[in-house]
Enzyme design. Sequence first.
Site, mmCIF file in Angstrom:
data_model
loop_
_atom_site.group_PDB
_atom_site.id
_atom_site.type_symbol
_atom_site.label_atom_id
_atom_site.label_comp_id
_atom_site.label_asym_id
_atom_site.label_seq_id
_atom_site.Cartn_x
_atom_site.Cartn_y
_atom_site.Cartn_z
ATOM 1 N N CYS A 121 0.830 -1.201 0.000
ATOM 2 C CA CYS A 121 0.000 0.000 0.000
ATOM 3 C C CYS A 121 0.870 1.258 0.000
ATOM 4 O O CYS A 121 1.475 1.589 -1.008
ATOM 5 C CB CYS A 121 -0.987 -0.025 1.165
ATOM 6 S SG CYS A 121 -2.344 1.163 0.955
ATOM 7 N N HIS A 221 -3.628 -4.842 0.749
ATOM 8 C CA HIS A 221 -3.087 -5.221 2.058
ATOM 9 C C HIS A 221 -3.114 -6.745 2.229
ATOM 10 O O HIS A 221 -4.003 -7.285 2.899
ATOM 11 C CB HIS A 221 -3.894 -4.560 3.177
ATOM 12 C CG HIS A 221 -3.534 -3.138 3.421
ATOM 13 N ND1 HIS A 221 -2.554 -2.758 4.305
ATOM 14 C CD2 HIS A 221 -4.017 -1.999 2.878
ATOM 15 C CE1 HIS A 221 -2.449 -1.435 4.315
ATOM 16 N NE2 HIS A 221 -3.322 -0.949 3.447
ATOM 17 N N GLU A 223 -1.445 -8.578 4.116
ATOM 18 C CA GLU A 223 -1.313 -9.011 5.519
ATOM 19 C C GLU A 223 -2.669 -9.177 6.180
ATOM 20 O O GLU A 223 -2.793 -9.898 7.195
ATOM 21 C CB GLU A 223 -0.448 -8.019 6.310
ATOM 22 C CG GLU A 223 -1.121 -6.773 6.827
ATOM 23 C CD GLU A 223 -1.372 -5.717 5.759
ATOM 24 O OE1 GLU A 223 -1.960 -4.661 6.087
ATOM 25 O OE2 GLU A 223 -0.983 -5.930 4.587
#
Length: 250
Positions: A121, A221, A223
């Site tokens: 990002c 994202h 994660e």
Amino acid sequence: MQETPIIGITSYLEPASRGHWRDVPSALVPHAYVRQVEEAGAIAVVLPPRLDSADDDHRLVRILMARLDGVIIAGGADVAPELYEAERHPSVKTLRPDRDTTEVAIAQVTAQVDLPVLGICRGMQVMAVAAGGTLEQHLPERVGHDDHSPAPATYGSHPVNTVPGTRIAELLGARVDDVPSHHHQSVATHPGYVSAAWAPDGTLEAMEHPSSPFRLAVQWHPEQGTDPRLFEALVTAARSYAAGLGRARR
């Protein structure tokens, strides 16, 4: 026996409260980054920002990078438009000059030594700006919707289509149906990098450096999702780095 690679993750300097201790300045990063790195088989270390990272030809960052096998430039606040010589759009949020200084230096030094890097990002935007690129400061003005960042502290969801022949396509396939997304800015130009994935609305969603062993960035994202492939690929690249030039430099 293979050594366990060490992955640095950039972070905020942020007030945090624990028990009776209130608003204590702390080096913070969402634990989802740490968990993904650890589950992929590496050791995660948090890299706090510091304003002197640009001094002496990035001397401090060079010392730090010599002790790591890979880096994640993490998500976060908007990159200062002044870094790419643009006037600030009214939507640009609170800036973090300490992160900008540290992460631009990390992006530049890792490019010079070919340390494996995954930008996430804001990290993708930092990497583009560090290479001389520019950002689109408020994406909804072009695409006409808020799907990439639907509400504060809320992740959007959308598909991405990868570019055939890229490393991102090799890792993720032709299409990812559902990526977690939270950004109102995007990369406009990215010197030295090639486009590697796009959203259906024409937003650049990934880029990579064609001559680096592992220098990738995504606008979403990962994660926050359940797909570990990008983190596993970073750790694999870091392990190779540790076994070769990286360990020899120590």
